[in-house]
Scaffold this active site. Structure first.
Site, PDB file in Angstrom:
ATOM      1  N   ASP A  67      16.138  63.693  31.434  1.00  0.00           N
ATOM      2  CA  ASP A  67      14.962  64.043  32.232  1.00  0.00           C
ATOM      3  C   ASP A  67      13.714  63.368  31.675  1.00  0.00           C
ATOM      4  OD1 ASP A  67      14.941  65.652  29.963  1.00  0.00           O
ATOM      5  OD2 ASP A  67      15.040  67.538  31.042  1.00  0.00           O
ATOM      6  N   ASN A 136      14.542  79.659  31.173  1.00  0.00           N
ATOM      7  CA  ASN A 136      14.908  80.185  32.496  1.00  0.00           C
ATOM      8  C   ASN A 136      16.297  79.716  32.938  1.00  0.00           C
ATOM      9  OD1 ASN A 136      14.474  77.519  33.076  1.00  0.00           O
ATOM     10  ND2 ASN A 136      12.819  77.839  34.544  1.00  0.00           N
ATOM     11  N   HIS A 138      17.434  76.620  32.783  1.00  0.00           N
ATOM     12  CA  HIS A 138      17.553  75.253  33.316  1.00  0.00           C
ATOM     13  C   HIS A 138      18.334  74.355  32.356  1.00  0.00           C
ATOM     14  CE1 HIS A 138      13.380  74.058  31.497  1.00  0.00           C
ATOM     15  NE2 HIS A 138      14.311  73.454  30.780  1.00  0.00           N
ATOM     16  N   GLU A 143      15.875  73.288  37.724  1.00  0.00           N
ATOM     17  CA  GLU A 143      15.268  74.616  37.659  1.00  0.00           C
ATOM     18  C   GLU A 143      16.090  75.625  38.469  1.00  0.00           C
ATOM     19  OE1 GLU A 143      13.048  75.049  35.503  1.00  0.00           O
ATOM     20  OE2 GLU A 143      11.193  73.945  35.836  1.00  0.00           O
TER      21      GLU A 143
HETATM   22  C1  GLP Z   1      12.868  71.211  28.423  1.00  0.00           C
HETATM   23  C2  GLP Z   1      13.675  69.980  28.849  1.00  0.00           C
HETATM   24  C3  GLP Z   1      15.136  70.143  28.622  1.00  0.00           C
HETATM   25  C4  GLP Z   1      15.389  70.816  27.299  1.00  0.00           C
HETATM   26  C5  GLP Z   1      14.881  72.235  27.352  1.00  0.00           C
HETATM   27  C6  GLP Z   1      14.983  72.984  26.044  1.00  0.00           C
HETATM   28  O1  GLP Z   1      12.117  71.708  29.478  1.00  0.00           O
HETATM   29  N1  GLP Z   1      13.459  69.608  30.208  1.00  0.00           N
HETATM   30  O2  GLP Z   1      15.742  68.870  28.677  1.00  0.00           O
HETATM   31  O3  GLP Z   1      16.762  70.832  27.035  1.00  0.00           O
HETATM   32  O4  GLP Z   1      13.583  72.312  27.891  1.00  0.00           O
HETATM   33  O5  GLP Z   1      14.025  72.528  25.111  1.00  0.00           O
HETATM   34  P1  GLP Z   1      13.985  73.051  23.630  1.00  0.00           P
HETATM   35  O6  GLP Z   1      15.172  72.507  22.934  1.00  0.00           O
HETATM   36  O7  GLP Z   1      12.700  72.517  23.056  1.00  0.00           O
HETATM   37  O8  GLP Z   1      13.997  74.543  23.657  1.00  0.00           O
END
Ligand code: GLP
Length: 239
Positions: A67, A136, A138, A143
């Site tokens: 992403d 959430n 995702h 989402e």
């Molecule tokens: C973000 C990204 C994801 C990521 C997730 C968790 O919004 N879009 O690709 O896996 O949130 O992030 P983190 O590892 O910092 O908790």
């Protein structure tokens, strides 16, 4: 689904890096999609160390990211591309295989997404998708409510997700309202999926997965039927 509970983030990284290393040992030109976020940082440090020690060879692997923030160029310090370059690809040097990252600043973002999806398919699909988990539920930027048939596309970001990006931005208002993401179908078709879960506020999303009831409001549950899914859970503390 195999679940591995670990007591600290270092153990999570050790287990995750073993899975990546085993896969690459079997398939040197593996196609691998990678996440951004704080969860994979210890994993990336392990992969860099393994390459430096000559234990792991990633020079033939083909990398994609999962992403990107809308409007962000790879040269932008807030972009996911820069994050992956700083924390993995740039540190691998000559040991790094080919890298294709979503262009958040593409003039025609929907076309960029279609081309990106086509490049993944032309590479034979994903051998491995390493995923983080959003609070959430995702995966990548898919989402709640995302179609499980979705492919790489532009999406609106929820307020929960925008807040979780806050660290990189001077003001919450500066966080982009949209992103580009590999779709749920593309991720689900990966032959191996490694979901790493760590950090505070992930309990509810993890519980949704453990309930084992498919629910589009918890996108991670799209992975429930996957034949080769490993979930590695860290201590879920603040980092
Ligand atoms: C973000 C990204 C994801 C990521 C997730 C968790 O919004 N879009 O690709 O896996 O949130 O992030 P983190 O590892 O910092 O908790």
């Amino acid at each position: 689904m195999q679940i591995i509970w670990t007591g600290h983030s270092g153990e999570l990284a050790d287990r995750a890096s073993s899975i990546v290393a085993d896969l690459v040992a079997r398939h040197t030109s593996a196609t691998i999609a990678l996440p951004t976020g704080t969860t994979p940082l210890p994993l990336y440090a392990r992969l860099v160390a393994l390459c430096r020690d000559g234990v792991l060879e990633l020079s033939r692997a083909r990398f994609f990211n999962l992403d990107e923030l809308g409007g962000k160029a790879a040269s932008d310090r807030q972009s996911y591309a820069q994050f992956l370059n700083d924390n993995l690809f740039g540190l691998l040097g000559a040991s790094c295989g080919s890298v294709r990252l979503l262009r958040g600043d593409a003039a025609a973002p929907e076309q960029e997404c279609r081309e990106y999806e086509a490049e993944i398919q032309e590479a034979g699909g994903l051998d491995l998708a390493v995923l983080g988990l959003g609070r959430n539920g995702h995966i990548a930027f898919n989402e709640p409510g995302s179609a499980w048939t979705s492919r790489t596309r532009c999406v609106a970001l929820t307020e929960t997700t925008r807040k979780s990006q806050g660290g990189l931005f001077a003001s919450p208002e500066d966080v982009p309202r949209w992103g580009l993401t590999v779709g749920i179908a593309t991720i689900s078709e990966a032959r191996t999926i490694l979901l790493i879960v760590d950090g505070e506020g992930k309990e509810q999303a993890l519980q949704a997965l453990l309930r084992a009831i498919p629910d589009p409001q918890w996108p991670v549950t799209a992975l429930l039927d996957h034949p080769d899914l490993t979930v590695i859970v860290g201590p879920l503390h603040a980092r």
